[in-house]
Design a protein around this motif. Structure first.
Motif, PDB file in Angstrom:
ATOM      1  N   GLY A 190     -18.228  -9.933 -11.865  1.00 60.89           N
ATOM      2  CA  GLY A 190     -18.268 -10.840 -10.730  1.00 60.89           C
ATOM      3  C   GLY A 190     -17.004 -10.909  -9.896  1.00 60.89           C
ATOM      4  O   GLY A 190     -16.849 -11.821  -9.077  1.00 60.89           O
ATOM      5  N   TYR A 191     -16.089  -9.951 -10.069  1.00 60.13           N
ATOM      6  CA  TYR A 191     -14.871  -9.966  -9.255  1.00 60.13           C
ATOM      7  C   TYR A 191     -15.181  -9.553  -7.816  1.00 60.13           C
ATOM      8  O   TYR A 191     -15.957  -8.638  -7.567  1.00 60.13           O
ATOM      9  N   ASP A 192     -14.505 -10.212  -6.878  1.00 60.50           N
ATOM     10  CA  ASP A 192     -14.561  -9.812  -5.480  1.00 60.50           C
ATOM     11  C   ASP A 192     -13.408  -8.869  -5.129  1.00 60.50           C
ATOM     12  O   ASP A 192     -13.602  -7.875  -4.437  1.00 60.50           O
ATOM     13  N   HIS A 193     -12.218  -9.214  -5.599  1.00 60.97           N
ATOM     14  CA  HIS A 193     -11.030  -8.426  -5.313  1.00 60.97           C
ATOM     15  C   HIS A 193     -10.115  -8.393  -6.533  1.00 60.97           C
ATOM     16  O   HIS A 193     -10.208  -9.248  -7.421  1.00 60.97           O
ATOM     17  N   VAL A 194      -9.219  -7.424  -6.534  1.00 60.63           N
ATOM     18  CA  VAL A 194      -8.209  -7.286  -7.583  1.00 60.63           C
ATOM     19  C   VAL A 194      -6.896  -6.931  -6.894  1.00 60.63           C
ATOM     20  O   VAL A 194      -6.873  -6.120  -5.952  1.00 60.63           O
ATOM     21  N   LEU A 195      -5.802  -7.535  -7.334  1.00 60.88           N
ATOM     22  CA  LEU A 195      -4.498  -7.298  -6.722  1.00 60.88           C
ATOM     23  C   LEU A 195      -3.872  -6.010  -7.265  1.00 60.88           C
ATOM     24  O   LEU A 195      -3.841  -5.795  -8.477  1.00 60.88           O
ATOM     25  N   VAL A 196      -3.343  -5.191  -6.359  1.00 59.35           N
ATOM     26  CA  VAL A 196      -2.782  -3.894  -6.751  1.00 59.35           C
ATOM     27  C   VAL A 196      -1.431  -3.701  -6.075  1.00 59.35           C
ATOM     28  O   VAL A 196      -1.316  -3.780  -4.845  1.00 59.35           O
ATOM     29  N   GLU A 197      -0.404  -3.452  -6.888  1.00 60.46           N
ATOM     30  CA  GLU A 197       0.947  -3.177  -6.406  1.00 60.46           C
ATOM     31  C   GLU A 197       1.181  -1.674  -6.393  1.00 60.46           C
ATOM     32  O   GLU A 197       0.939  -0.988  -7.384  1.00 60.46           O
ATOM     33  N   ASP A 198       1.671  -1.143  -5.264  1.00 62.96           N
ATOM     34  CA  ASP A 198       1.845   0.295  -5.110  1.00 62.96           C
ATOM     35  C   ASP A 198       3.257   0.794  -5.390  1.00 62.96           C
ATOM     36  O   ASP A 198       3.457   2.000  -5.561  1.00 62.96           O
ATOM     37  N   ALA A 220     -11.298   0.558 -15.968  1.00 62.36           N
ATOM     38  CA  ALA A 220     -12.129   1.102 -17.048  1.00 62.36           C
ATOM     39  C   ALA A 220     -11.511   1.037 -18.436  1.00 62.36           C
ATOM     40  O   ALA A 220     -12.222   1.236 -19.418  1.00 62.36           O
ATOM     41  N   SER A 221     -10.203   0.777 -18.561  1.00 62.44           N
ATOM     42  CA  SER A 221      -9.593   0.799 -19.890  1.00 62.44           C
ATOM     43  C   SER A 221     -10.156  -0.267 -20.814  1.00 62.44           C
ATOM     44  O   SER A 221     -10.176  -0.097 -22.036  1.00 62.44           O
ATOM     45  N   ASP A 222     -10.616  -1.366 -20.259  1.00 63.54           N
ATOM     46  CA  ASP A 222     -11.145  -2.470 -21.059  1.00 63.54           C
ATOM     47  C   ASP A 222     -12.482  -2.902 -20.493  1.00 63.54           C
ATOM     48  O   ASP A 222     -12.825  -2.568 -19.345  1.00 63.54           O
ATOM     49  N   GLY A 223     -13.251  -3.621 -21.257  1.00 62.05           N
ATOM     50  CA  GLY A 223     -14.533  -4.132 -20.803  1.00 62.05           C
ATOM     51  C   GLY A 223     -14.491  -5.630 -20.611  1.00 62.05           C
ATOM     52  O   GLY A 223     -13.774  -6.349 -21.324  1.00 62.05           O
ATOM     53  N   GLY A 224     -15.240  -6.130 -19.632  1.00 58.99           N
ATOM     54  CA  GLY A 224     -15.303  -7.563 -19.392  1.00 58.99           C
ATOM     55  C   GLY A 224     -14.154  -8.124 -18.590  1.00 58.99           C
ATOM     56  O   GLY A 224     -14.085  -9.342 -18.368  1.00 58.99           O
ATOM     57  N   GLY A 269     -13.594 -11.514 -16.671  1.00 55.06           N
ATOM     58  CA  GLY A 269     -14.807 -11.436 -15.884  1.00 55.06           C
ATOM     59  C   GLY A 269     -15.767 -12.575 -16.206  1.00 55.06           C
ATOM     60  O   GLY A 269     -15.653 -13.265 -17.232  1.00 55.06           O
ATOM     61  N   ARG A 270     -16.751 -12.753 -15.333  1.00 59.27           N
ATOM     62  CA  ARG A 270     -17.626 -13.937 -15.409  1.00 59.27           C
ATOM     63  C   ARG A 270     -18.419 -13.998 -16.709  1.00 59.27           C
ATOM     64  O   ARG A 270     -18.551 -15.083 -17.296  1.00 59.27           O
ATOM     65  N   ASP A 271     -18.967 -12.874 -17.193  1.00 57.48           N
ATOM     66  CA  ASP A 271     -19.714 -12.911 -18.445  1.00 57.48           C
ATOM     67  C   ASP A 271     -18.813 -13.235 -19.628  1.00 57.48           C
ATOM     68  O   ASP A 271     -19.171 -14.032 -20.496  1.00 57.48           O
ATOM     69  N   LEU A 272     -17.646 -12.610 -19.684  1.00 65.46           N
ATOM     70  CA  LEU A 272     -16.708 -12.874 -20.767  1.00 65.46           C
ATOM     71  C   LEU A 272     -16.196 -14.306 -20.694  1.00 65.46           C
ATOM     72  O   LEU A 272     -16.021 -14.968 -21.722  1.00 65.46           O
ATOM     73  N   LEU A 273     -15.964 -14.810 -19.490  1.00 69.50           N
ATOM     74  CA  LEU A 273     -15.551 -16.198 -19.300  1.00 69.50           C
ATOM     75  C   LEU A 273     -16.580 -17.141 -19.919  1.00 69.50           C
ATOM     76  O   LEU A 273     -16.227 -18.130 -20.582  1.00 69.50           O
ATOM     77  N   GLU A 274     -17.844 -16.832 -19.729  1.00 67.98           N
ATOM     78  CA  GLU A 274     -18.916 -17.700 -20.221  1.00 67.98           C
ATOM     79  C   GLU A 274     -18.895 -17.813 -21.740  1.00 67.98           C
ATOM     80  O   GLU A 274     -18.880 -18.923 -22.290  1.00 67.98           O
ATOM     81  N   TRP A 275     -18.906 -16.664 -22.432  1.00 71.98           N
ATOM     82  CA  TRP A 275     -19.075 -16.750 -23.885  1.00 71.98           C
ATOM     83  C   TRP A 275     -17.763 -16.950 -24.652  1.00 71.98           C
ATOM     84  O   TRP A 275     -17.777 -17.496 -25.768  1.00 71.98           O
ATOM     85  N   GLU A 276     -16.620 -16.573 -24.069  1.00 68.65           N
ATOM     86  CA  GLU A 276     -15.365 -16.754 -24.793  1.00 68.65           C
ATOM     87  C   GLU A 276     -14.712 -18.112 -24.522  1.00 68.65           C
ATOM     88  O   GLU A 276     -13.940 -18.607 -25.343  1.00 68.65           O
ATOM     89  N   PHE A 277     -15.048 -18.741 -23.377  1.00 66.15           N
ATOM     90  CA  PHE A 277     -14.381 -19.997 -23.031  1.00 66.15           C
ATOM     91  C   PHE A 277     -15.341 -21.139 -22.701  1.00 66.15           C
ATOM     92  O   PHE A 277     -15.244 -22.219 -23.272  1.00 66.15           O
ATOM     93  N   GLY A 316     -17.491 -26.095 -24.100  1.00 66.28           N
ATOM     94  CA  GLY A 316     -18.509 -27.002 -23.587  1.00 66.28           C
ATOM     95  C   GLY A 316     -18.214 -27.499 -22.185  1.00 66.28           C
ATOM     96  O   GLY A 316     -18.438 -28.671 -21.873  1.00 66.28           O
ATOM     97  N   ILE A 317     -17.717 -26.599 -21.325  1.00 65.67           N
ATOM     98  CA  ILE A 317     -17.367 -26.998 -19.958  1.00 65.67           C
ATOM     99  C   ILE A 317     -18.102 -26.104 -18.959  1.00 65.67           C
ATOM    100  O   ILE A 317     -18.576 -25.015 -19.294  1.00 65.67           O
ATOM    101  N   GLY A 318     -18.151 -26.566 -17.721  1.00 68.65           N
ATOM    102  CA  GLY A 318     -18.733 -25.784 -16.650  1.00 68.65           C
ATOM    103  C   GLY A 318     -17.673 -24.979 -15.920  1.00 68.65           C
ATOM    104  O   GLY A 318     -16.474 -25.294 -15.986  1.00 68.65           O
ATOM    105  N   VAL A 319     -18.108 -23.959 -15.213  1.00 69.89           N
ATOM    106  CA  VAL A 319     -17.168 -23.096 -14.509  1.00 69.89           C
ATOM    107  C   VAL A 319     -16.412 -23.853 -13.419  1.00 69.89           C
ATOM    108  O   VAL A 319     -15.296 -23.464 -13.033  1.00 69.89           O
ATOM    109  N   ASP A 320     -16.980 -24.958 -12.936  1.00 70.08           N
ATOM    110  CA  ASP A 320     -16.336 -25.741 -11.884  1.00 70.08           C
ATOM    111  C   ASP A 320     -15.050 -26.413 -12.349  1.00 70.08           C
ATOM    112  O   ASP A 320     -14.238 -26.832 -11.523  1.00 70.08           O
TER     113      ASP A 320
END
Length: 358
Positions: A42-50, A155-159, A265-273, A278-282
């Motif tokens: 569910g990411y929209d953007h990711v910060l990248v330093e060149d 790609a090095s990690d999942g979620g 990521g959004r799926d990992l956020l859901e099940w790990e946190f 017992g909280i909502g994403v808001d």
């Protein structure tokens, strides 16, 4: 494990250095980011330093924090947290940060606890200041850059997708944007092999090995231990840690207004946190996390800085910062937002002189 109480310490100021954002959808179109992963994360953007190294980014973040700090005296301790390569081999980035920002002859140490490095540094700094009545302030910087050929952010990690950037906080007795009510650190070393190549140890990094394969390490762990075992340990470690912090602060977790957790990521956020807490994403910082990605160990401080900048927090609110790192370790800190406007610019800091050392 016991949370630290009555610290009489404040998060005096927070600063960040955040590089430009790269579109996650563009990364998918270019074949760098798996479309199924994108849908789950569910990411929209990711910060990248060149160009800048993590240590250089840390200095910029530290400078931003110091510019709005109430404390303008000497800094007793400098801690620099990170989870990946800092730009030089056999080098001490923490002393570089001290030399560039505040000078002085106080200690400067590096903290390495994967994505929990920044929060672990907060706990260590709080304990250091509390141990000496004459100790007034500690500067914490956190920075990472996840670049090829050693790390494939997509790609090095999942979620989770790894982003570049830095954050800094000044911890002091002077006052600040939030009072630190309690801090707790804990670990579960039985999960250590989740982030390790269990087949070998190397005498030095192998440039021919290609990008780090955390997915492979985790897959091997899951084949051996199973997902239920992993989830049970992660949930128990998280719940026990935050409960200790809330108990030490004498604040009910139901009264916590915001939970600043890692920018996974959004799926990992859901099940790990979200599920175990017992909280909502808001009640999290997901609205900012999805725009910047996972900044290694700097997520909590960067999200706090964003909320302060946007005026999201009000005096008296409770904010729970939660750090989690491979290894596995947890650090949580419960803050109470202080009244008063965010300062514009502090008086100039005293000039410092550099020096030589070992």
């Amino acid at each position: 494990m016991r949370g630290t109480l009555d610290l009489d310490l404040y998060l005096d100021a927070v600063g960040t250095y955040l590089p430009p954002a790269v579109s996650a959808a563009d990364a998918v179109a270019q074949g760098r980011y798996d479309p199924a992963d994108h849908a789950d994360d569910g990411y929209d953007h990711v910060l990248v330093e060149d160009s800048r190294s993590p240590a250089e980014m840390a200095v910029l973040a530290g400078r931003a924090a110091l510019a709005t700090a109430r404390h303008t005296g000497p800094v007793d301790l400098v801690l620099h947290g990170s989870s990946y390569y800092q730009g030089q081999d056999f080098w001490t980035p923490a002393t570089y940060v001290r030399r560039e920002l505040v000078g002085g002859t106080g200690p400067a140490f590096e903290v390495r606890s994967a994505s929990n490095s920044g929060m672990a540094a907060l706990d260590l700094a709080a304990a250091y200041l509390a141990a000496g009545p004459g100790r007034a302030a500690a500067l914490i910087t956190v920075a990472d850059r996840f670049a090829l050929p050693g790390f494939d952010r997509w790609a090095s990690d999942g979620g989770v997708v790894y982003a570049d950037g830095a954050a800094a906080v000044l911890l002091s007795r002077t006052g600040g944007v939030a009072r630190v009510l309690a801090v707790t650190s804990s670990s579960d070393p039985e999960l250590e092999s989740l982030g390790r190549d269990v087949d070998r140890f190397l005498p030095a990094p192998d440039p021919a090995a290609g990008p780090l394969d955390l997915r492979g390490f985790k897959a091997r762990y899951l084949r051996r231990a199973g997902f239920d075992e992993l989830r049970a340990r992660l949930w128990a470690g998280l719940r026990t840690n935050v409960a200790a912090t809330a108990r030490a602060a004498r604040v009910d977790l139901a009264a916590v207004d915001r939970y600043l957790v890692p920018n996974v990521g959004r799926d990992l956020l859901e099940w790990e946190f979200l599920e175990p807490l017992g909280i909502g994403v808001d009640r999290t910082a997901w609205d900012n996390a999805r725009r910047i990605g996972h900044l290694g160990a700097a997520d909590q401080f960067a999200n706090l800085a964003d909320m302060i900048e946007r005026g999201v927090l009000t005096a008296g609110q409770h904010v729970l910062l939660i750090g989690v790192g491979l290894g596995f370790s947890w650090t949580s800190a419960l803050l109470r937002v202080e009244p008063g406007d965010r300062p514009g610019a502090a008086p100039p800091r005293p000039a410092h002189q550099g020096g030589t050392g070992h």
